[in-house]
Design a protein around this motif. Structure first.
Motif, PDB file in Angstrom:
ATOM      1  N   ASP A  14      17.529  -7.951 -51.399  1.00 34.99           N
ATOM      2  CA  ASP A  14      18.526  -6.641 -49.885  1.00 34.99           C
ATOM      3  C   ASP A  14      18.804  -8.287 -48.935  1.00 34.99           C
ATOM      4  O   ASP A  14      17.618  -8.388 -48.325  1.00 34.99           O
ATOM      5  CB  ASP A  14      17.409  -6.095 -49.204  1.00 34.99           C
ATOM      6  CG  ASP A  14      18.185  -4.981 -48.689  1.00 34.99           C
ATOM      7  OD1 ASP A  14      19.156  -5.252 -48.484  1.00 34.99           O
ATOM      8  OD2 ASP A  14      17.556  -3.920 -48.223  1.00 34.99           O
ATOM      9  N   ARG A  15      20.176  -7.801 -48.109  1.00 38.16           N
ATOM     10  CA  ARG A  15      20.244  -8.863 -47.825  1.00 38.16           C
ATOM     11  C   ARG A  15      21.064  -8.208 -46.230  1.00 38.16           C
ATOM     12  O   ARG A  15      21.849  -9.275 -44.852  1.00 38.16           O
ATOM     13  CB  ARG A  15      21.099  -9.612 -48.209  1.00 38.16           C
ATOM     14  CG  ARG A  15      21.345 -10.801 -49.166  1.00 38.16           C
ATOM     15  CD  ARG A  15      22.672 -11.729 -49.363  1.00 38.16           C
ATOM     16  NE  ARG A  15      21.795 -12.916 -50.328  1.00 38.16           N
ATOM     17  CZ  ARG A  15      22.704 -13.739 -51.046  1.00 38.16           C
ATOM     18  NH1 ARG A  15      23.602 -14.612 -49.583  1.00 38.16           N
ATOM     19  NH2 ARG A  15      22.318 -14.760 -51.103  1.00 38.16           N
ATOM     20  N   GLY A  16      20.441  -7.278 -46.168  1.00 36.04           N
ATOM     21  CA  GLY A  16      20.786  -6.095 -44.781  1.00 36.04           C
ATOM     22  C   GLY A  16      21.865  -5.733 -44.602  1.00 36.04           C
ATOM     23  O   GLY A  16      23.178  -6.449 -45.581  1.00 36.04           O
ATOM     24  N   THR A  17      22.579  -5.948 -43.527  1.00 35.13           N
ATOM     25  CA  THR A  17      23.969  -5.848 -42.989  1.00 35.13           C
ATOM     26  C   THR A  17      24.355  -6.047 -41.716  1.00 35.13           C
ATOM     27  O   THR A  17      23.720  -5.916 -40.856  1.00 35.13           O
ATOM     28  CB  THR A  17      23.656  -3.826 -42.062  1.00 35.13           C
ATOM     29  OG1 THR A  17      23.662  -3.431 -43.626  1.00 35.13           O
ATOM     30  CG2 THR A  17      25.317  -3.310 -42.629  1.00 35.13           C
ATOM     31  N   LEU A  18      25.325  -7.057 -41.926  1.00 37.58           N
ATOM     32  CA  LEU A  18      25.662  -8.231 -41.648  1.00 37.58           C
ATOM     33  C   LEU A  18      27.235  -7.023 -40.624  1.00 37.58           C
ATOM     34  O   LEU A  18      28.946  -7.430 -41.349  1.00 37.58           O
ATOM     35  CB  LEU A  18      25.808  -9.194 -41.901  1.00 37.58           C
ATOM     36  CG  LEU A  18      24.774  -9.747 -42.294  1.00 37.58           C
ATOM     37  CD1 LEU A  18      24.817 -11.167 -43.017  1.00 37.58           C
ATOM     38  CD2 LEU A  18      22.968  -9.726 -41.691  1.00 37.58           C
ATOM     39  N   GLY A  19      27.228  -7.205 -38.902  1.00 39.63           N
ATOM     40  CA  GLY A  19      28.447  -6.375 -39.038  1.00 39.63           C
ATOM     41  C   GLY A  19      29.405  -5.457 -38.308  1.00 39.63           C
ATOM     42  O   GLY A  19      27.987  -4.680 -39.240  1.00 39.63           O
TER      43      GLY A  19
END
Length: 311
Positions: free
Chosen positions: A263-268
């Motif tokens: 899970d790379r998270g939410t960026l932007g």
């Protein structure tokens, strides 16, 4: 001066010529590393540490020898530095892969695009559709702009040929064994940690250069500061977040790498990438490469000036 000029010439050679299709030194290094892995592999950190130390140490030592043999011959030193820079950079090849992926996605050839994604990253593309393939491409372009262009240039600016060769050796090993899979979790630990350390400052420099190259430094830095910690990688997080801010996109999410998920998270805070954003990202990556070359040349000249003052 010869180091700075060599870096600029090497970057230009990469942009014009790209990687050689046969007998590429980095590919040769990878073959040696694969053979050594077959002999030394053991599911332990000790074996992986020895493996990474020997390979990275040998590449760095070769760079030290090249520096010493050419340090009093400026023209030769410029040429050797240029050759080393051309060898370790992958910006043009990355740009070509972006062009291929953009073309396949624009033609709606999803099966071919799924197969081609393996040239950019190790993500499992089996069930990815067009927009997810676009997201994977944009994220890979962002991360690899740092790994394949900005970081080697900056290490070359600071340490010259040893920095170029040592960094590329470490980064290549990370791409080969630095995974969290069952096979490499222990053996690849040292290669992955060394790559993390070597990219700690270059990744943040890449994030800053991304904002400047896009003409949106405040937005890129803002997303970097707010969202980078969501990413599991300490270095890919700032770079991908900066690209997300600069391009006004939302990157990140859950990715599959075969036998494990991440899970790379939410960026932007913008919309998710679409097919059209692949070419936008590639154009930004090219501008970042030019900016990084200028920064590396300045570092080389600064290092020389500092050495003269100490002398």
């Amino acid at each position: 001066m010869s180091r700075a000029l060599g870096l600029i010439l090497g970057f230009a050679a990469d942009r014009v010529l790209g990687d050689p299709r046969r007998y590429h030194p980095v590919a040769g290094f990878g073959q040696v590393a694969s053979r050594l892995e077959a002999r030394w592999y053991d599911d332990s950190r000790a074996a992986g540490t020895a493996y990474a130390s020997v390979l990275v140490g040998t590449a760095t030592a070769a760079g030290v020898i090249a520096e010493r043999l050419t340090r009093n011959r400026p023209i030769l030193h410029t040429l050797v530095t240029a050759a080393a820079t051309w060898t370790v950079l992958g910006a043009r090849s990355l740009d070509r892969e972006a062009e291929v992926m953009a073309g396949l996605l624009e033609e709606k050839d999803i099966p071919a695009a799924r197969d081609r994604l393996s040239h950019l990253c190790a993500r499992d593309a089996t069930n990815l559709e067009a927009d997810e393939l676009a997201r994977a491409t944009v994220e890979s372009l962002a991360e690899n702009t740092s790994d394949a262009c900005v970081a080697p240039l900056l290490w070359g600016g600071v340490l010259g040929i040893p920095g170029l060769l040592g960094y590329r050796a470490a980064n290549t090993l990370d791409a080969m064994v630095g995974y969290k899979s069952a096979k490499y979790l222990n053996f690849g630990w040292a290669a992955a940690r060394l790559d993390d350390v070597l990219n700690l400052l270059p990744a943040r420099a890449c994030a800053l250069l991304t904002g400047l190259a896009a003409g949106r430094p405040r937005q890129a830095v803002g997303v970097w500061q707010r969202d980078a910690s969501k990413h599991p990688s300490p270095n890919a997080g700032p770079v991908e977040a900066a690209f997300a801010g600069a391009l006004e996109l939302q990157l990140g999410g859950r990715n599959s790498y075969g036998d494990y998920q991440e899970d790379r998270g939410t960026l932007g805070g913008g919309p998710p990438p679409t097919v059209a954003d692949v070419r936008r990202t590639a154009a930004l990556a090219r501008r970042v490469g030019v900016a990084a070359t200028g920064a590396a040349a300045i570092l080389a000249l600064t290092a020389r000036w500092s050495g003269q003052r100490k002398g």
